[in-house]
Design a protein around this motif. Structure first.
Motif, PDB file in Angstrom:
ATOM      1  N   UNK A   1     -41.907 -77.959  41.023  1.00 47.11           N
ATOM      2  CA  UNK A   1     -41.846 -77.536  42.358  1.00 47.11           C
ATOM      3  C   UNK A   1     -41.110 -77.995  42.931  1.00 47.11           C
TER       4      UNK A   1
ATOM      5  N   UNK B   1     -37.211 -77.942  41.176  1.00 46.02           N
ATOM      6  CA  UNK B   1     -36.596 -76.305  41.277  1.00 46.02           C
ATOM      7  C   UNK B   1     -36.273 -75.984  42.998  1.00 46.02           C
TER       8      UNK B   1
ATOM      9  N   UNK C   1     -35.658 -71.916  43.775  1.00 43.41           N
ATOM     10  CA  UNK C   1     -37.100 -72.088  44.409  1.00 43.41           C
ATOM     11  C   UNK C   1     -37.088 -71.939  45.301  1.00 43.41           C
ATOM     12  N   UNK C   2     -37.334 -70.906  46.214  1.00 45.77           N
ATOM     13  CA  UNK C   2     -37.452 -70.790  47.879  1.00 45.77           C
ATOM     14  C   UNK C   2     -38.565 -70.833  48.102  1.00 45.77           C
ATOM     15  N   UNK C   3     -39.250 -71.890  49.171  1.00 46.59           N
ATOM     16  CA  UNK C   3     -41.041 -72.614  49.438  1.00 46.59           C
ATOM     17  C   UNK C   3     -40.845 -71.289  50.276  1.00 46.59           C
ATOM     18  N   UNK C   4     -42.509 -70.899  49.994  1.00 44.30           N
ATOM     19  CA  UNK C   4     -43.115 -70.142  50.927  1.00 44.30           C
ATOM     20  C   UNK C   4     -43.538 -71.132  52.580  1.00 44.30           C
TER      21      UNK C   4
ATOM     22  N   UNK D   1     -46.003 -73.547  52.407  1.00 42.22           N
ATOM     23  CA  UNK D   1     -45.402 -74.920  51.703  1.00 42.22           C
ATOM     24  C   UNK D   1     -43.751 -75.718  52.950  1.00 42.22           C
TER      25      UNK D   1
END
Lengths: 159, 69
Positions: B29, B32, B38-41, B44
């Motif tokens: 993660x 990424x 990937x876009x973190x929440x 996160x």
């Protein structure tokens, strides 16, 4: 098969331990289910004189035996996880990881689309030769669509 | 979304594994996130910002054109 049937969040080690214990109880239930399936199949064949197709007898017994073999294996695996702090932490992070859960949801959605398409095509084409196949497969497609709609409405109200 | 996670990580001399453990995600993660795949929440992103003791906006570069704003 991460997150296929177990999409959950355990924010602490204690919560994860409870989840593992719940899974262990589930596997005991699966074993009992396998045992019952095997018992009913054998009793139906030899005691109640129900005539089974050889293929279907093999399917029922295979599923039952599969459940009876896999559930203790998974139970032991989870038991070892309970006793190993480091491994448990790694598993908790790996399964709780938001990216992994996001991948799992997208994969599930893709698989559902493929399954729907296959069932629809199978129902239309198979129905030419076996009408009952068309009824079963197309009915399954309807069940999926209804279940999806109901779940969407319920979850929408909660969020 | 572009991020400065790799720069901050190297400045603080932190490995990907250490950062992943600190914010409770996998190393993949973090990789990424650094690659922008990937876009973190929000949660996160907040954890990462707290780890580096900077604001979220200093780590995650919000591009208005990319987000069609």
């Amino acid at each position: 098969m991460k997150g296929l049937f177990c999409s959950y969040s355990a924010s602490s080690d204690e919560e994860y331990k409870k989840l593992i214990k719940m899974r262990m109880r589930f596997f005991i239930g699966l074993f009992i289910l396998g045992l019952i399936t095997c018992a009913i199949t054998l009793m139906a064949e030899f005691v109640w004189s129900v005539t089974f197709d050889d293929y279907m007898l093999g399917v029922y017994l295979g599923v039952a035996i599969g459940l009876m073999i896999m559930s203790p294996v998974l139970w032991v695996r989870n038991k070892r996880l309970l006793n190993n702090d480091e491994k448990r932490k790694q598993m908790r992070i790996a399964t709780n990881d938001e990216r992994v859960q996001s991948i799992s949801k997208k994969a599930f959605r893709a698989a559902a689309c493929v399954l729907l398409a296959a069932m629809y095509a199978g129902g239309l084409i198979g129905g030419i030769f076996y009408p009952i196949l068309a009824k079963v497969l197309l009915f399954s497609v309807c069940i999926f669509l209804v279940a999806y709609s109901v779940a969407y409405i319920i979850i929408q109200k909660k969020m | 979304m572009k991020t400065k996670i790799q720069e901050l990580r190297k400045a603080h001399k932190v490995t990907q594994n250490e950062l992943a453990d600190a914010v409770c995600v996998t190393r993949q993660t973090i990789i990424s996130l650094e690659n922008g795949r990937y876009n973190a929440s929000l949660v996160l992103a907040h954890k990462i910002a707290q780890f580096f003791k900077v604001a979220i906006e200093e780590i995650f570069i919000f591009n208005e054109k990319e987000e069609n704003i």
